[in-house]
Design an enzyme around this catalytic site. Structure first.
Site, PDB file in Angstrom:
ATOM      1  N   CYS A 131     -18.176  60.939   5.054  1.00 17.60           N
ATOM      2  CA  CYS A 131     -18.162  60.430   3.873  1.00 17.60           C
ATOM      3  C   CYS A 131     -17.792  59.187   3.106  1.00 17.60           C
ATOM      4  O   CYS A 131     -17.683  57.836   4.376  1.00 17.60           O
ATOM      5  CB  CYS A 131     -19.383  61.210   2.972  1.00 17.60           C
ATOM      6  SG  CYS A 131     -19.932  60.818   1.388  1.00 17.60           S
TER       7      CYS A 131
ATOM      8  N   GLU B 232     -22.279  67.251   5.226  1.00 16.52           N
ATOM      9  CA  GLU B 232     -21.401  67.230   4.339  1.00 16.52           C
ATOM     10  C   GLU B 232     -21.507  68.482   3.782  1.00 16.52           C
ATOM     11  O   GLU B 232     -22.688  68.957   2.761  1.00 16.52           O
ATOM     12  CB  GLU B 232     -21.337  66.292   3.607  1.00 16.52           C
ATOM     13  CG  GLU B 232     -19.319  65.818   3.099  1.00 16.52           C
ATOM     14  CD  GLU B 232     -18.966  64.952   2.201  1.00 16.52           C
ATOM     15  OE1 GLU B 232     -19.781  64.449   2.127  1.00 16.52           O
ATOM     16  OE2 GLU B 232     -18.058  64.814   2.108  1.00 16.52           O
TER      17      GLU B 232
ATOM     18  N   LYS C  25     -10.873  64.804   6.199  1.00 18.39           N
ATOM     19  CA  LYS C  25     -11.107  63.900   5.856  1.00 18.39           C
ATOM     20  C   LYS C  25      -9.965  62.532   5.100  1.00 18.39           C
ATOM     21  O   LYS C  25      -9.211  64.074   4.462  1.00 18.39           O
ATOM     22  CB  LYS C  25     -11.599  64.139   4.330  1.00 18.39           C
ATOM     23  CG  LYS C  25     -13.184  63.247   3.663  1.00 18.39           C
ATOM     24  CD  LYS C  25     -13.857  63.631   2.643  1.00 18.39           C
ATOM     25  CE  LYS C  25     -14.823  62.249   1.594  1.00 18.39           C
ATOM     26  NZ  LYS C  25     -15.637  62.731   1.095  1.00 18.39           N
TER      27      LYS C  25
END
Lengths: 294, 294
Positions: B156, B46, B119
């Site tokens: 994540c 990331e 995300k």
């Protein structure tokens, strides 16, 4: 400052047989032992009164079913009352002619029925012909209030579905409970058997992690007393905490009763630092209700 | 009889620093090494161009953001084309004044952009102040078609959400991919750190199990070159197969590139014997779209 919320729980793992009376006695003895050792919540394995008859399709096995309330809820209810414990039963339910369920019953410590759950996901694969016997549940994923907490009871095949665990947690379940009967086809390689067992442990620990609540799993062990065509149930009943950490684990073949002391207040602490529920994108999950997205 | 579908994949784990040019060079060198070793799909951790700036809230860090397409997609695109590999980037995206995203970009082997993912779940906890920097994604959970397969790229915090993995699988993803930056607060006890790491591994392996597809996880390792207040990223990048079985795993601190050969045809085989998708109770999952069920 904080309320004392410790709860001793027990998970019973037994090898069963075709003899219902003997199975019931074995289970009752185990409940008594667990109670004597201080457990206030006792979880039994799937369809604990009988052999795992779904290893073949035979209409005669429907005779093993009973109503709820019925004989088992009465006799196990009396035991629950005598011992002052909450017990999670797993029964072959006859609801009506031609409507049978794979059901769990939660007995309150006064012997009454706290609630029932009817298995929502019904498997069907070689050795596990459940779709022949069980109509899929129609109660949905409703947690059950008891004197020891609000329980999210699911059954076996449900354990592979993150949706089921999540729905119970969203309904306020403080503990996830899985009576189960899963085993190996011994024709598979040892590598395949290891992968299957690890996958089964992993996904249920993950339900604890995703939802920040403990998980209790009660599996069969052994061969149902040598029933022909039976799977070799792989035991490994376990209890894990809110982060998926092992608190107790049985082995793959021995009869055992495993215990853990849970602190139900810990879930809130874990969810404060891992606030997954805060950030769920409920605006974007709609396609979960589709069979397939493309 | 069966189509040959082997795919060699690589996951890169690197310790980064505050020096963007150095980070980029390090990442490019690693991509070249992975390609040299035969990888056709390469996954980066990331926000690999920069330090993990979310360890504090500082408006100056917005200067690190860039547009998509932009400088990084051009320079890494050139490398992807040169090597003929598919690369999953993770970039701090400036979409407009005041609208920034934590985005992943999939580069096709001809250097073009195959697709992007923004995300969806944005964390915010001590040391991970992402809600200050990133607007939550609005593309949803859409898998991305590439020459090496249909990729479900998540980032994540998404890794804690079974819903995200499921939605990608329902959208046809053949591989789940998680660029991530997660680490320990070294003030926590070693037991707590162990529980956190195991939970993180467990839930991502469970996404493989629940969906019958491989999972690739690329995490940071180390301290971002000693950035003050930085977490200690715990490494442990890994690749697991369709049953959650480990295929490759990095340790918690060393820079490494891990590899696995995936057979994308295996997913269908695993789903035949574990047909979870057959039995999903989409008629009964509606409450998943609620914040809380009670």
């Amino acid at each position: 400052m904080s309320k004392k919320t410790e709860l001793k729980v027990a998970v019973i793992q037994r090898e069963l047989s075709v003899d219902v009376a003997k199975n019931k006695q074995k289970i009752k003895d185990a409940i008594k032992e667990a109670s004597k050792n201080g457990a206030k919540l006792i979880v039994l394995q799937e369809l604990h009164n009988t052999e795992y008859f779904c290893h073949k399709e035979d209409v005669r096995f429907f005779d093993l079913a009973e109503s709820i309330p019925g004989p088992s809820t009465v006799e196990f209810g009396e035991l629950a009352k005598e011992l002052g414990v909450v017990v999670v039963l797993s029964l072959f339910e006859k609801r009506a002619a031609g409507i049978y369920h794979n059901s769990a019953v939660v007995l309150e410590k006064d012997g009454s029925i706290a609630g029932i759950y009817r298995k929502m996901h019904i498997p069907d694969d070689p050795g596990f012909y459940e779709k022949f016997y069980f109509t899929q549940g129609d109660i949905g994923f409703k947690a059950i209030d008891t004197s020891v907490g609000r329980l999210g009871v699911l059954v076996c095949w449900d354990q592979w579905y993150p949706e089921a665990a999540r729905l119970m947690a969203l309904d306020g379940a403080e503990i996830l409970i899985y009576p189960t009967a899963i085993g190996w086809d011994m024709n598979d390689t040892s590598e395949e058997r290891r992968r299957q067992l690890e996958a089964w442990i992993t996904i249920q620990r993950a339900h604890a992690v995703a939802n920040g609540i403990p998980v209790l799993v009660a599996n069969r062990a052994g061969l149902d007393g040598g029933v022909e065509d039976s799977s070799t149930f792989w035991g490994n009943s376990f209890i894990c905490g809110e982060q998926g950490e092992f608190l107790a684990q049985a082995d793959n073949q021995n009869e055992s009763i495993i215990y853990a002391s849970l602190d139900l207040a810990r879930s809130d602490k874990v969810r404060r630092i891992w606030p997954f529920f805060r950030d769920r994108r409920i605006d974007a999950y709609g396609d979960i209700l589709k069979r397939y997205g493309k």
